[in-house]
Design an enzyme around this catalytic site. Structure first.
Site, PDB file in Angstrom:
ATOM      1  N   ARG A 134      14.011 -45.784  52.389  1.00 18.70           N
ATOM      2  CA  ARG A 134      12.956 -45.198  51.110  1.00 18.70           C
ATOM      3  C   ARG A 134      11.965 -45.423  51.438  1.00 18.70           C
ATOM      4  O   ARG A 134      11.435 -46.362  50.360  1.00 18.70           O
ATOM      5  CB  ARG A 134      14.020 -45.573  50.227  1.00 18.70           C
TER       6      ARG A 134
ATOM      7  N   ARG B 277       9.008 -44.192  44.812  1.00 23.92           N
ATOM      8  CA  ARG B 277       8.672 -44.078  44.049  1.00 23.92           C
ATOM      9  C   ARG B 277       7.655 -45.705  43.655  1.00 23.92           C
ATOM     10  O   ARG B 277       6.512 -45.490  42.816  1.00 23.92           O
ATOM     11  CB  ARG B 277       8.902 -44.220  42.809  1.00 23.92           C
TER      12      ARG B 277
ATOM     13  N   ARG C 265       3.782 -36.426  44.553  1.00 21.79           N
ATOM     14  CA  ARG C 265       5.140 -36.100  43.708  1.00 21.79           C
ATOM     15  C   ARG C 265       4.992 -35.817  42.458  1.00 21.79           C
ATOM     16  O   ARG C 265       5.392 -34.828  41.887  1.00 21.79           O
ATOM     17  CB  ARG C 265       6.020 -37.585  43.514  1.00 21.79           C
TER      18      ARG C 265
ATOM     19  N   ASP D 162      15.606 -35.304  52.274  1.00 23.69           N
ATOM     20  CA  ASP D 162      16.932 -35.706  51.302  1.00 23.69           C
ATOM     21  C   ASP D 162      18.280 -35.493  52.120  1.00 23.69           C
ATOM     22  O   ASP D 162      18.084 -34.138  52.959  1.00 23.69           O
ATOM     23  CB  ASP D 162      17.306 -35.696  50.143  1.00 23.69           C
TER      24      ASP D 162
ATOM     25  N   TYR E  85      29.197 -35.206  47.897  1.00 23.68           N
ATOM     26  CA  TYR E  85      27.830 -34.888  46.456  1.00 23.68           C
ATOM     27  C   TYR E  85      28.643 -33.101  46.019  1.00 23.68           C
ATOM     28  O   TYR E  85      28.340 -33.036  45.054  1.00 23.68           O
ATOM     29  CB  TYR E  85      26.120 -34.963  46.654  1.00 23.68           C
TER      30      TYR E  85
HETATM   31  C1  CP3 Z   1      23.244 -41.167  48.713  1.00 24.96           C
HETATM   32  C2  CP3 Z   1      21.479 -40.315  49.253  1.00 24.96           C
HETATM   33  C3  CP3 Z   1      21.039 -39.283  49.353  1.00 24.96           C
HETATM   34  N1  CP3 Z   1      19.566 -39.140  49.535  1.00 24.96           N
HETATM   35  C4  CP3 Z   1      19.321 -40.117  50.294  1.00 24.96           C
HETATM   36  C5  CP3 Z   1      21.187 -41.040  50.918  1.00 24.96           C
HETATM   37  C6  CP3 Z   1      21.142 -41.692  51.656  1.00 24.96           C
HETATM   38  C7  CP3 Z   1      21.150 -43.085  51.458  1.00 24.96           C
HETATM   39  C8  CP3 Z   1      21.554 -43.616  50.740  1.00 24.96           C
HETATM   40  O1  CP3 Z   1      23.072 -44.242  50.441  1.00 24.96           O
HETATM   41  O2  CP3 Z   1      20.376 -44.580  49.372  1.00 24.96           O
HETATM   42  C9  CP3 Z   1      18.825 -40.274  51.804  1.00 24.96           C
HETATM   43  C10 CP3 Z   1      17.778 -40.241  52.148  1.00 24.96           C
HETATM   44  N2  CP3 Z   1      16.805 -40.008  50.569  1.00 24.96           N
HETATM   45  C11 CP3 Z   1      15.583 -40.144  51.163  1.00 24.96           C
HETATM   46  C12 CP3 Z   1      14.984 -40.662  52.264  1.00 24.96           C
HETATM   47  C13 CP3 Z   1      13.671 -40.096  52.136  1.00 24.96           C
HETATM   48  C14 CP3 Z   1      13.244 -40.976  53.875  1.00 24.96           C
HETATM   49  C15 CP3 Z   1      13.377 -42.193  53.487  1.00 24.96           C
HETATM   50  O3  CP3 Z   1      14.100 -42.741  53.964  1.00 24.96           O
HETATM   51  O4  CP3 Z   1      12.128 -42.792  52.801  1.00 24.96           O
HETATM   52  C16 CP3 Z   1      16.170 -40.452  53.001  1.00 24.96           C
HETATM   53  C17 CP3 Z   1      16.617 -41.115  54.051  1.00 24.96           C
HETATM   54  C18 CP3 Z   1      14.233 -39.657  49.773  1.00 24.96           C
HETATM   55  C19 CP3 Z   1      14.729 -39.509  48.344  1.00 24.96           C
HETATM   56  N3  CP3 Z   1      15.828 -39.200  47.493  1.00 24.96           N
HETATM   57  C20 CP3 Z   1      15.910 -38.760  46.648  1.00 24.96           C
HETATM   58  C21 CP3 Z   1      14.162 -39.640  46.236  1.00 24.96           C
HETATM   59  C22 CP3 Z   1      13.788 -39.903  44.497  1.00 24.96           C
HETATM   60  C23 CP3 Z   1      13.297 -39.352  44.384  1.00 24.96           C
HETATM   61  C24 CP3 Z   1      11.635 -38.852  42.918  1.00 24.96           C
HETATM   62  O5  CP3 Z   1      10.706 -38.583  44.153  1.00 24.96           O
HETATM   63  O6  CP3 Z   1      12.384 -39.025  42.354  1.00 24.96           O
HETATM   64  C25 CP3 Z   1      13.616 -40.009  47.514  1.00 24.96           C
HETATM   65  C26 CP3 Z   1      12.296 -40.421  47.302  1.00 24.96           C
HETATM   66  C27 CP3 Z   1      16.709 -38.880  46.012  1.00 24.96           C
HETATM   67  C28 CP3 Z   1      18.155 -39.420  45.582  1.00 24.96           C
HETATM   68  N4  CP3 Z   1      18.795 -38.951  46.586  1.00 24.96           N
HETATM   69  C29 CP3 Z   1      20.211 -39.180  46.585  1.00 24.96           C
HETATM   70  C30 CP3 Z   1      19.923 -39.829  45.629  1.00 24.96           C
HETATM   71  C31 CP3 Z   1      21.440 -40.659  45.093  1.00 24.96           C
HETATM   72  C32 CP3 Z   1      19.525 -39.427  44.727  1.00 24.96           C
HETATM   73  C33 CP3 Z   1      18.742 -40.035  43.382  1.00 24.96           C
HETATM   74  C34 CP3 Z   1      18.379 -41.748  43.302  1.00 24.96           C
HETATM   75  C35 CP3 Z   1      17.010 -41.421  42.909  1.00 24.96           C
HETATM   76  O7  CP3 Z   1      16.429 -41.125  42.008  1.00 24.96           O
HETATM   77  O8  CP3 Z   1      16.673 -42.995  43.663  1.00 24.96           O
HETATM   78  C36 CP3 Z   1      21.034 -39.113  47.503  1.00 24.96           C
END
Ligand code: CP3
Length: 356
Positions: free
Chosen positions: A35, A39, A48, A85, A164
């Site tokens: 990640r 943010r 964003r 994602d 999910y």
């Molecule tokens: C379970 C999972 C998800 N997504 C992901 C996983 C596996 C890794 C982990 O366990 O965290 C993987 C993921 N999500 C994202 C990436 C992008 C690349 C990176 O790693 O930089 C990757 C590889 C961006 C993201 N995915 C998400 C964001 C936040 C979105 C935003 O900018 O509002 C980002 C940057 C949203 C997301 N996506 C997911 C959730 C539960 C959420 C909400 C939680 C949160 O808000 O942080 C599902």
């Protein structure tokens, strides 16, 4: 011909992360952070806001490519992970998805034979076209700057994505999906098979578009007992790896079965992945003896140590470096970076790791 400027047609020096993934003990180790585009970075928050919502950002190739590259520009990371994602696979399969502010992802659950049977894996790759375009743009941008950075494509593993899809949102115990897997393994197996096919296709699309390594995120692998872990984590992950191998024999694949505990050893042995992501809870020295010496490890700094910074960060990072010196290793966190992380703590970590 004493020059650091690569001659036209000369072989590009192998990238540090690809060398580590090939089993070489590169030191100081290559690094990137899960990640890393997110943010905690002001430049991310700006793009964003421009994009509107998160899915719009993931499906706008120019904007998604820009945020993919932001942490490379700022920190010179060795890995650039595609900005997308894991839930974009269900989205590309046509399952309604939204990211609710402060609530995480919300999907319209698929739980019965009608809903699961209606999913068509053959539409995934075409619907994911904007994401594959992002991969192309990032690869072109990295190549244009003779970057040493490796472009990492990724997907969620079938089990975690199914979590999910069936629950419809995040969960503490994933009771509904684990219940379905016991109550109707034939139906649940259909969903997993659909995801194996769709994910294989999607990852092959990322490879064609220029991804140089692949990572499979299995965030909820640790919610399963051994029998179910073998059936729903190891088996489908192994199938995806074998499917990819039929087409591409060289691309390194990193598996990340989060919270797998001792089952990491069996996962490492049986899935065919080249490298293992290691979560925060695991002793890296234990992981090193649980996997083959040629399998690279990646992890596992606690994201909270990076939030804290200072001596705590230094102590934890040095202990990890001490445990991993002399084996193939990629420095990373044990889970995604926290949004409250001060960006200068990341700079301090980069300096520390680069010093070996
Ligand atoms: C379970 C999972 C998800 N997504 C992901 C996983 C596996 C890794 C982990 O366990 O965290 C993987 C993921 N999500 C994202 C990436 C992008 C690349 C990176 O790693 O930089 C990757 C590889 C961006 C993201 N995915 C998400 C964001 C936040 C979105 C935003 O900018 O509002 C980002 C940057 C949203 C997301 N996506 C997911 C959730 C539960 C959420 C909400 C939680 C949160 O808000 O942080 C599902």
């Amino acid at each position: 011909m004493e020059s650091d400027i690569p001659m036209p047609g000369a072989a590009t020096p192998p990238k540090p992360m690809l060398r580590a993934l090939a089993g070489e003990a590169v030191w100081p180790p290559p690094m990137w952070l899960m990640r890393q585009a997110g943010r905690y970075l002001p430049e991310y928050r700006e793009v964003r806001a421009q994009a509107g919502d998160f899915i719009a950002l993931c499906t706008s190739p120019e904007l998604a490519a820009e945020v993919t590259i932001q942490p490379i520009r700022r920190y010179g990371m060795d890995g650039a992970i595609l900005f997308s994602d894991i839930l974009m696979v269900p989205w590309a399969l046509g399952q309604p998805l939204r990211f609710a502010e402060g609530e995480g992802p919300v999907l319209q659950p698929v739980r019965d034979a009608a809903a699961i049977g209606a999913l068509d894996p053959s539409v995934c790759r075409a619907n994911a076209a904007p994401i594959l375009e992002t991969v192309r743009l990032v690869r072109a941008a990295l190549d244009a700057h003779a970057q040493k950075t490796t472009l990492i494509g990724f997907a969620g593993s079938p089990w975690t994505v199914a979590c999910y899809m069936v629950e419809g949102h995040g969960s503490r115990d994933w009771a509904t999906v684990r219940g379905l897997a016991y109550a109707d393994p034939a139906l649940f197996g259909t969903l997993i098979r659909t995801l194996v096919t769709a994910t294989t296709d999607y990852l092959l699309g990322q490879l064609e578009a220029g991804a140089e390594a692949l990572m499979l995120f299995d965030s909820w692998a640790g919610s399963l007992p051994p029998s179910q872990f073998r059936r729903w984590v190891i088996e489908p992950t192994g199938q995806i790896v074998r499917n990819i191998r039929k087409v591409n024999t060289t691309v390194p694949i990193i598996g990340f079965p989060r919270l797998a505990g001792p089952l990491l050893a069996e996962y490492a042995q049986r899935t065919g992945v080249q490298a293992l992501g290691v979560d925060t809870t695991m002793d890296l020295r234990w992981a090193a003896q649980a996997v083959a010496p040629s399998q690279a490890l990646q992890g596992n700094l606690d994201p909270q140590a990076l939030v804290a910074g200072g001596m705590a960060l230094e102590t934890e990072a040095r202990s990890i470096l001490g445990a991993m010196r002399g084996r193939p290793y990629i420095f990373n966190l044990g889970h995604g970076i926290e949004k409250v992380t001060p960006p200068e703590h990341v700079s301090a970590l980069v300096r520390l790791v680069r010093a070996g």
